[in-house]
Design a protein around this motif. Structure first.
Motif, PDB file in Angstrom:
ATOM      1  N   PRO A   1      -3.113  -2.304  -7.212  1.00  0.00           N
ATOM      2  CA  PRO A   1      -2.293  -1.527  -6.272  1.00  0.00           C
ATOM      3  C   PRO A   1      -0.829  -1.449  -6.683  1.00  0.00           C
ATOM      4  O   PRO A   1      -0.251  -2.423  -7.168  1.00  0.00           O
ATOM      5  CB  PRO A   1      -2.458  -2.281  -4.952  1.00  0.00           C
ATOM      6  CG  PRO A   1      -3.761  -3.013  -5.097  1.00  0.00           C
ATOM      7  CD  PRO A   1      -3.831  -3.398  -6.552  1.00  0.00           C
ATOM      8  N   ARG A   2      -0.226  -0.277  -6.486  1.00  0.00           N
ATOM      9  CA  ARG A   2       1.194  -0.047  -6.666  1.00  0.00           C
ATOM     10  C   ARG A   2       1.838   0.063  -5.291  1.00  0.00           C
ATOM     11  O   ARG A   2       1.142   0.061  -4.279  1.00  0.00           O
ATOM     12  CB  ARG A   2       1.434   1.253  -7.451  1.00  0.00           C
ATOM     13  CG  ARG A   2       0.813   1.281  -8.832  1.00  0.00           C
ATOM     14  CD  ARG A   2       1.030   2.636  -9.494  1.00  0.00           C
ATOM     15  NE  ARG A   2       2.431   2.860  -9.866  1.00  0.00           N
ATOM     16  CZ  ARG A   2       3.202   3.816  -9.363  1.00  0.00           C
ATOM     17  NH1 ARG A   2       2.729   4.657  -8.455  1.00  0.00           N
ATOM     18  NH2 ARG A   2       4.441   3.960  -9.770  1.00  0.00           N
ATOM     19  N   PRO A   3       3.161   0.193  -5.209  1.00  0.00           N
ATOM     20  CA  PRO A   3       3.796   0.420  -3.905  1.00  0.00           C
ATOM     21  C   PRO A   3       3.194   1.633  -3.210  1.00  0.00           C
ATOM     22  O   PRO A   3       2.878   2.643  -3.835  1.00  0.00           O
ATOM     23  CB  PRO A   3       5.267   0.658  -4.272  1.00  0.00           C
ATOM     24  CG  PRO A   3       5.449  -0.065  -5.570  1.00  0.00           C
ATOM     25  CD  PRO A   3       4.154   0.064  -6.297  1.00  0.00           C
ATOM     26  N   ASP A   4       2.984   1.504  -1.900  1.00  0.00           N
ATOM     27  CA  ASP A   4       2.350   2.583  -1.131  1.00  0.00           C
ATOM     28  C   ASP A   4       3.050   3.917  -1.362  1.00  0.00           C
ATOM     29  O   ASP A   4       4.270   4.021  -1.241  1.00  0.00           O
ATOM     30  CB  ASP A   4       2.375   2.267   0.361  1.00  0.00           C
ATOM     31  CG  ASP A   4       1.420   1.120   0.719  1.00  0.00           C
ATOM     32  OD1 ASP A   4       0.680   0.696  -0.197  1.00  0.00           O
ATOM     33  OD2 ASP A   4       1.429   0.690   1.870  1.00  0.00           O
ATOM     34  N   GLU A   5       2.254   4.925  -1.675  1.00  0.00           N
ATOM     35  CA  GLU A   5       2.808   6.247  -1.873  1.00  0.00           C
ATOM     36  C   GLU A   5       1.719   7.284  -1.627  1.00  0.00           C
ATOM     37  O   GLU A   5       0.698   7.294  -2.306  1.00  0.00           O
ATOM     38  CB  GLU A   5       3.356   6.426  -3.290  1.00  0.00           C
ATOM     39  CG  GLU A   5       4.099   7.735  -3.459  1.00  0.00           C
ATOM     40  CD  GLU A   5       4.779   7.818  -4.833  1.00  0.00           C
ATOM     41  OE1 GLU A   5       5.466   8.818  -5.074  1.00  0.00           O
ATOM     42  OE2 GLU A   5       4.610   6.896  -5.626  1.00  0.00           O
TER      43      GLU A   5
END
Length: 496
Positions: free
Chosen positions: A487-491
């Protein structure tokens, strides 16, 4: 004793007559080139059987095309079959649906006698009824209408990201991308008016049922013992699968009943985003009943899995081409999607999708029955004969595609070559071209956007990549490809 001798003589006489008729029929095609047969009675069956066993069936046809040209003859036992990937011949076959008809024994029409998609569905049907339905449904699936529905699809993707995708990949799990794609695309009909009880809340249940069906349907063409490989006694699996189809059709009847009640209050104009209303209208116009509407509902859910298979195929190629994925990932992360205009900016992503469609089209091959005599590929061919063609073989023909076995999206940098001249037909062409081709391209781009913007993808370093089953008409992936999703920062897709 005399009776026994008489029966032997009669039997021998019958076979002499039968084989003579078959030999005379085969002589009508002797002017058409093709590989030598193993024997008159066996034709090419031993060669084809071994190719199926080795999973090289389509590669065998590529070899024959290189040796005998784009149109040639082979034999299933004593029966001649015409194979072609000649672009002019394909244009003939795919545009003239009257003379080149779909064969009657399509396995997805029924499962061991239990109706699935029937005889008049928008995919497998034929005749005047199909033509009427097709004309009406073309309006719904028009590119402009599908583009206007893009915001619906974006909202769905963002919702599924939170409710389905993130729980699956929590902690950087290894994920089967075909399985993940199946969940995503099984939910799509729910946002265009095909509101089944599972809807967008339990798309994995729809996907599970569809994949069971797609696994079992081809076994009808072989011995029932093939079902043993699925881990249950074949009789139980057959019975359970048929019961599943019955339940899905009951669900479809309920959906049609409720939609008809809803449509009673309308002024006769269907909303642009209500697929089920359009299916009901199309079947009514063709003089068909609600069972045919249910056939179309079943068809929609079955073909939705095609997009998940294409995403799976795409990532199989990207395992060995990380530089291509990196370039596509950069474009996807730099391009927030708010509608069709921003979606059209994903030019490199589209090139990658198109190249995966060239290398492994969802439809690997097709069959038509030619009713009347015609000149095809420069040869006069008598009527009442089976034709086969293959997108897989066509797309690997080095006469039309330089270095055809290399995965190279750049070949689509200046547009889509081959559509007008029939050398690139992943969605077929003519009156039977795929109705859902526009929604397929839109939704595949959106899924890739959702994945790239929210996760770092890394191929699983071990494990065998799934191979395409070359004996099947439609691509089937079993087990993978597997990727780590970190997961990456929510976007969201739209950049918020």
């Amino acid at each position: 004793m005399y009776l026994l001798v008489g029966l032997v003589v009669i039997n021998l006489f019958y076979h002499v007559i039968d084989y003579t008729e078959k030999w005379l029929y085969s002589q009508k095609f002797r002017h058409i080139p093709g590989p030598p047969t193993v024997s008159f009675l066996q034709g090419h069956e031993p060669i084809l059987f071994k190719a199926k066993q080795d999973n090289t069936l389509l590669e065998q046809f590529i070899t024959w095309v290189e040796e005998y040209g784009e149109t040639f003859k082979f034999c299933i036992k004593t029966r001649p079959v015409i194979f072609t990937v000649d672009p002019d011949a394909l244009k003939q076959i795919l545009s003239n649906v009257e003379n080149w008809a779909k064969v009657d024994h399509l396995p997805n029409r029924a499962l061991f006698g239990q109706r699935i998609t029937g005889l008049y569905s928008i995919l497998t049907g034929g005749g005047q009824e199909w033509a009427i339905k097709r004309r009406i449904m073309t309006t719904f699936f028009h590119k402009q209408n599908m583009s206007s529905l893009t915001p619906h699809f974006i909202t769905l993707m963002d919702r599924l990201l939170e409710t389905k995708v993130k729980p699956m990949v929590k902690g950087g799990n290894v994920v089967d991308l075909h399985e993940l794609s199946t969940i995503i695309f099984s939910a799509l009909p729910g946002v265009v008016g095909l509101d089944c009880p599972m809807g967008v809340d339990e798309p994995e249940e729809i996907g599970k049922r569809v994949n069971i069906l797609l696994d079992i349907i081809p076994t009808q063409l072989f011995h029932i013992q093939n079902l043993k490989t699925y881990g249950e006694r074949e009789s139980n699996l057959k019975r359970n699968t048929i019961q599943m189809v019955i339940e899905m059709r009951m669900m479809g009847r309920k959906m049609v009943h409720e939609k008809r009640k809803e449509m009673e209050g309308w002024d006769g104009q269907n909303p642009s985003d209500d697929l089920l209303a359009w299916l009901i209208t199309a079947n009514d116009a063709a003089g068909l009943c609600d069972e045919e509407v249910v056939d179309d509902i079943m068809t929609v859910y079955l073909v939705m899995d095609n997009m998940s298979k294409q995403i799976g195929s795409l990532f199989i190629y990207l395992v060995n081409h990380p530089e291509i994925y990196k370039k596509m990932e950069t474009e996807l992360r730099d391009t927030p999607i708010t509608g069709q205009r921003s979606l059209s900016k994903l030019t490199y992503t589209e090139m990658v999708i198109l190249e995966s469609l060239r290398m492994t089209p969802v439809l690997l091959k097709g069959t038509r029955w030619m009713k009347n005599d015609a000149t095809v590929g420069g040869y006069h061919i008598p009527g009442d004969v089976q034709f086969q063609y293959s997108q897989y073989v066509l797309h690997r023909n080095k006469k039309f595609w330089p270095k055809p076995r290399e995965f190279d999206p750049e070949r689509f940098a200046n547009g889509v070559p081959g559509v007008d001249d029939m050398t690139f037909i992943p969605f077929l062409a003519g009156p039977r071209a795929c109705l859902g081709r526009h929604v397929a391209m839109i939704s595949m781009k959106l899924m890739l956007s959702m994945m790239a913007r929210n996760f770092d993808l890394t191929p699983q370093p071990t494990g065998t990549l799934p191979a395409v089953n070359q004996a099947m008409a439609v691509t089937r992936l079993k087990g993978g490809p597997f990727y780590y999703l970190q997961p990456r920062p929510d976007e969201k897709i739209n950049g918020t």
